[in-house]
Write a protein that holds these residues in place. Structure first.
Motif, mmCIF file in Angstrom:
data_model
loop_
_atom_site.group_PDB
_atom_site.id
_atom_site.type_symbol
_atom_site.label_atom_id
_atom_site.label_comp_id
_atom_site.label_asym_id
_atom_site.label_seq_id
_atom_site.Cartn_x
_atom_site.Cartn_y
_atom_site.Cartn_z
ATOM 1 N N THR A 184 34.785 30.598 81.065
ATOM 2 C CA THR A 184 34.608 29.803 79.851
ATOM 3 C C THR A 184 35.590 28.629 79.826
ATOM 4 O OG1 THR A 184 33.673 31.661 78.647
ATOM 5 C CG2 THR A 184 34.618 29.905 77.313
ATOM 6 N N GLN A 239 28.165 30.562 74.221
ATOM 7 C CA GLN A 239 27.756 31.954 74.296
ATOM 8 C C GLN A 239 27.220 32.473 72.959
ATOM 9 O OE1 GLN A 239 30.862 34.278 76.001
ATOM 10 N NE2 GLN A 239 29.555 36.043 76.308
ATOM 11 N N ASP A 250 26.855 28.912 78.742
ATOM 12 C CA ASP A 250 27.849 29.964 78.938
ATOM 13 C C ASP A 250 27.202 31.319 78.670
ATOM 14 O OD1 ASP A 250 30.212 31.252 79.437
ATOM 15 O OD2 ASP A 250 31.275 30.516 77.674
ATOM 16 N N GLU A 251 27.126 32.153 79.679
ATOM 17 C CA GLU A 251 26.539 33.502 79.596
ATOM 18 C C GLU A 251 25.177 33.513 78.885
ATOM 19 O OE1 GLU A 251 27.874 35.967 81.168
ATOM 20 O OE2 GLU A 251 30.021 35.589 81.298
HETATM 21 MG MG LIG Z 1 33.411 33.588 79.136
#
Ligand SMILES: [Mg+2]
Ligand SMILES: Nc1ncnc2c1ncn2[C@@H]1O[C@H](COP(=O)(O)OP(=O)(O)O)[C@@H](O)[C@H]1O
Length: 264
Positions: A58, A93, A169-170
């Motif tokens: 991240t 995320q 992100d993810e």
């Molecule tokens: Mg992360």
């Protein structure tokens, strides 16, 4: 091997270092994303940054998007232009959305930021909403959406802004199996929507990331040194593992996933 050539550099990470109060989080991060050109096809780039939880994904994501300054080094896009906040479409995320606006209102705001959509904002929103199965959600507030719907709304929001880079992100965590397949299809659809579109996917889900990428960058600690770096870059095109349907069943795919696991 699938017919393709790599041409101009779209993004370059140059010696990225990041530390907090003397603690090294990232070190010596160097990589380059090039435009992939396939004859007779509009083909964007899909790059996965894979690493275990807590390794610094991240943090690197924020640096790549221009939202955070590295301690040293730089990220450049479009041939040596330093990246700045707003240059990239960023999908966090937690699928950040304006909670006090309806999805439709947020999308209108995003479309207004894109001069090339002038006069066509409503049409484009309707088109994306239909493609992403969100037509009935445009009147709703974010808290009335499911996790998958929030994610799709936040992807459309960034697509409307028109940036060539989309950072996620993810994107596969917290989604159930059925939604997961839809999201991967959707990201692939986005990646071929424009020759210069580049998706950077930060994830710890090896199998799903590898299945939709052309390149994998593996983040990890090297030789006991402090701070994460890129331990290995895997060119999936070279291995004939890019742009293939049902790739997850192939022996070479399974071996690549194992190779990545061993490297983390
Ligand atoms: Mg992360
Ligand atoms: N503001 C901060 N100050 C100090 N350390 C931080 C800060 N933000 C993140 N870190 C540390 O950076 C490391 C990497 O975190 P992160 O990038 O979130 O990992 P990942 O996304 O791979 O799970 C963690 O050890 C975390 O504690």
């Amino acid at each position: 091997m699938t017919d393709c050539i790599k041409t101009k550099t779209l993004l370059k990470a140059n010696n990225i270092q990041l530390s907090y109060a003397g603690k090294t989080i990232l070190r010596d991060i160097n990589f380059c994303i090039k435009d992939i050109v396939r004859p007779g096809m509009q083909q964007g780039q899909v790059v996965s940054l894979i690493g275990r939880s807590g390794i610094g994904k991240t943090q690197l994501f924020k640096i790549l998007s221009g939202l955070q300054k590295p301690t040293a080094g730089a990220v450049t896009i479009n041939e040596d232009e330093p990246v700045k906040a707003g240059d990239m479409g960023v999908i966090f995320q937690n699928y950040y959305l304006f909670e006090w606006r309806t999805v439709g209102q947020s999308l209108q705001l995003a479309a207004k930021q894109n001069a090339s959509l002038k006069g066509k904002e409503k049409e484009m929103i309707a088109q994306y909403a239909a493609d992403f199965q969100l037509t009935d959600e445009l009147q709703k507030y974010p808290q009335q959406l499911s996790g998958g719907q929030r994610q799709r709304a936040s992807i459309i929001q960034q697509l409307l802004k028109g940036s060539n880079f989309l950072l996620l992100d993810e994107p596969f965590s917290g989604l159930d199996v059925c939604v997961l397949d839809k999201v991967t299809d959707l990201l692939l659809q986005v990646s071929v929507s424009d020759e210069l579109k580049t998706l950077i996917i930060v994830s710890h889900d090896i199998s799903t990331s590898v299945a939709i990428s052309d390149t994998v960058l593996i983040m990890g600690n090297e030789n006991g040194k402090l701070g994460a770096t890129i331990k290995k870059e895997i060119d999936l095109v070279e291995r004939d593992l890019a742009w293939q349907k049902d790739i997850k069943k192939e022996k070479a795919f399974i071996e690549t996933v194992e190779e990545i696991k061993a490297c983390l």
